[in-house]
Scaffold this active site. Structure first.
Site, PDB file in Angstrom:
ATOM      1  N   TYR A 130       0.855  -1.191   0.000  1.00 40.01           N
ATOM      2  CA  TYR A 130       0.000   0.000   0.000  1.00 40.01           C
ATOM      3  C   TYR A 130       0.887   1.236   0.000  1.00 40.01           C
ATOM      4  CZ  TYR A 130      -4.028  -2.969   0.555  1.00 40.01           C
ATOM      5  OH  TYR A 130      -5.008  -3.906   0.330  1.00 40.01           O
ATOM      6  N   LYS A 183       5.402 -14.500  -0.054  1.00 40.31           N
ATOM      7  CA  LYS A 183       5.795 -14.778  -1.432  1.00 40.31           C
ATOM      8  C   LYS A 183       7.315 -14.641  -1.522  1.00 40.31           C
ATOM      9  CE  LYS A 183       4.590 -15.571  -5.793  1.00 40.31           C
ATOM     10  NZ  LYS A 183       4.026 -16.869  -6.219  1.00 40.31           N
ATOM     11  N   ASP A 216      -0.029 -18.068  -2.939  1.00 42.03           N
ATOM     12  CA  ASP A 216      -0.788 -18.765  -3.977  1.00 42.03           C
ATOM     13  C   ASP A 216      -1.430 -20.030  -3.421  1.00 42.03           C
ATOM     14  OD1 ASP A 216       1.728 -17.508  -4.656  1.00 42.03           O
ATOM     15  OD2 ASP A 216       1.302 -17.917  -6.766  1.00 42.03           O
ATOM     16  N   ASP A 240      -5.388  -8.446   2.981  1.00 41.25           N
ATOM     17  CA  ASP A 240      -6.605  -7.821   2.471  1.00 41.25           C
ATOM     18  C   ASP A 240      -7.320  -8.763   1.512  1.00 41.25           C
ATOM     19  OD1 ASP A 240      -8.553  -5.966   1.920  1.00 41.25           O
ATOM     20  OD2 ASP A 240      -7.238  -4.516   0.952  1.00 41.25           O
ATOM     21  N   ASP A 244     -10.839 -11.178   2.321  1.00 46.59           N
ATOM     22  CA  ASP A 244     -12.051 -11.046   1.521  1.00 46.59           C
ATOM     23  C   ASP A 244     -12.454 -12.397   0.929  1.00 46.59           C
ATOM     24  OD1 ASP A 244     -12.049  -8.376   2.097  1.00 46.59           O
ATOM     25  OD2 ASP A 244     -11.861  -7.678   0.032  1.00 46.59           O
TER      26      ASP A 244
END
Length: 354
Positions: A130, A183, A216, A240, A244
């Site tokens: 972000y 990652k 992933d 985030d 969701d």
């Protein structure tokens, strides 16, 4: 308990009103002494004061025992130079609300999963991908020419360690497992630093299992074997997106609570956005903000040793579960027929009957 209320934009005022109705009902039942102070932010304050986040509001936040933040339409705000501050981002960074806590638990006949989900995602809340909150001065995004755009990812040892600690502390009271999602096979330095700090914290919690998983694989395994997860800790954007996904898999984004947690301040904020397309129609589902407010009460109660606040949070959570277990008592987005006000009335009746 002094609670600052910031209704926000779109459906924010409607679901905030519903949340306050529920809190007033719990207050009347348990004699909690809530004091609410409502202040305008977002488009309302932009029109009247020239800013989406007045300085007076920022000054009041540390003086409050809790904050309720409604959804905001920050994507249509003007630039910061014209008063368009994103209240969500500003509060998280300015008050070091480093952990975004998002529980995800599947409900019968609402979840599409083959096996039940009961997990909590602990998302780092102040940096990461972000870029709008990553710089001391200037923007974290820039274009050296008209055909190239760069965005800076920021990962620090301090932020990684404190969000990891929040996750391990939470796992101690649950099934004692933390999954660190990353990652590091691609972003080796930044996620390598994140994992380094998670492992350091893990050494202080020998009773809690640490699992490391690439993002992933996590996205896939939330569908294939959700029961294998207890507490997930990860960086900002991964958290985030995964939260969701998990909320939708477990029933609906509209049913997930969310708490922005710092050391001394907590802000209740719905998981979803401002939904301007249904603003004013009276059909918004208020559950996410209501459960977020319950999480705020629980956080404050445990922090201050106030068992009445902890009991209030449990009362709200039990009331919500009772109401949404009946399809006829749900809002339209989750297969029911009720609007915001009728649903809230049903919830208050359920709370009063407990």
């Amino acid at each position: 308990m002094k609670i600052l209320v910031l209704p926000g934009d779109g459906i924010g005022p409607e679901i905030t009103e519903a949340t306050l109705d529920v809190l007033n009902a719990v207050d009347a039942k348990l004699d909690l002494g809530f004091e609410f102070d409502t202040k305008e932010i977002g488009l309302a304050s932009l029109e009247k004061q020239g800013t989406t986040l007045p300085e007076a509001v920022m000054q009041q936040i540390p003086e409050s025992d809790g904050v309720i933040l409604g959804p905001v339409s920050h994507y249509i705000y003007p630039p910061k130079s014209e008063g368009g501050f994103n209240p969500s981002a500003e509060l998280r960074v300015q008050f070091e609300l480093f952990a975004n806590i998002r529980p995800c638990r599947s409900r019968e006949d609402l979840s599409i999963l083959r096996t039940p989900m009961d997990l909590v995602i602990v998302r780092e809340n102040t940096e990461g991908f972000y870029s709008d909150r990553n710089m001391y001065a200037g923007s974290g995004e820039f274009m050296p020419d008209e055909n190239s755009a760069f965005s800076i990812r920021k990962i620090t040892a301090e932020s990684s360690a404190r969000v990891a600690r929040a996750a391990f502390e939470l796992a101690q009271g649950r099934r004692q497992k933390v999954t660190a999602v990353h990652k590091a096979n691609v972003v080796k330095l930044s996620d390598g630093l994140f994992l380094r700090e998670v492992r350091k914290v893990a050494a202080e919690f020998p009773d809690v299992e640490l699992e490391e998983l690439i993002v992933d694989a996590t996205a896939a395994l939330l569908i294939r074997r959700p029961e294998s997860f207890d507490v997930i800790v990860t960086t900002n954007m991964f958290g985030d997106i995964l939260s969701d996904e998990a909320s939708e898999l477990s029933g609906s984004l509209g049913l997930g609570g969310s708490l922005n947690q710092g050391h001394d301040i907590a802000v209740a904020q719905a998981q979803h956005g401002s939904a301007p397309d249904i603003e004013g129609l009276g059909i918004a589902n208020p559950v996410s903000l209501i459960l977020s407010a319950a999480m705020m009460l629980d956080w404050r109660g445990k922090r201050d040793g106030n068992t009445k606040l902890i009991a209030a949070a449990k009362l709200i959570e039990d009331g919500v579960e009772n109401v949404i277990s009946d399809r006829a008592s749900r809002t339209r987005d989750v297969g029911g027929t009720l609007g915001t006000k009728d649903f809230t009335a049903k919830l208050i009746d359920s709370i009063n009957s407990l």
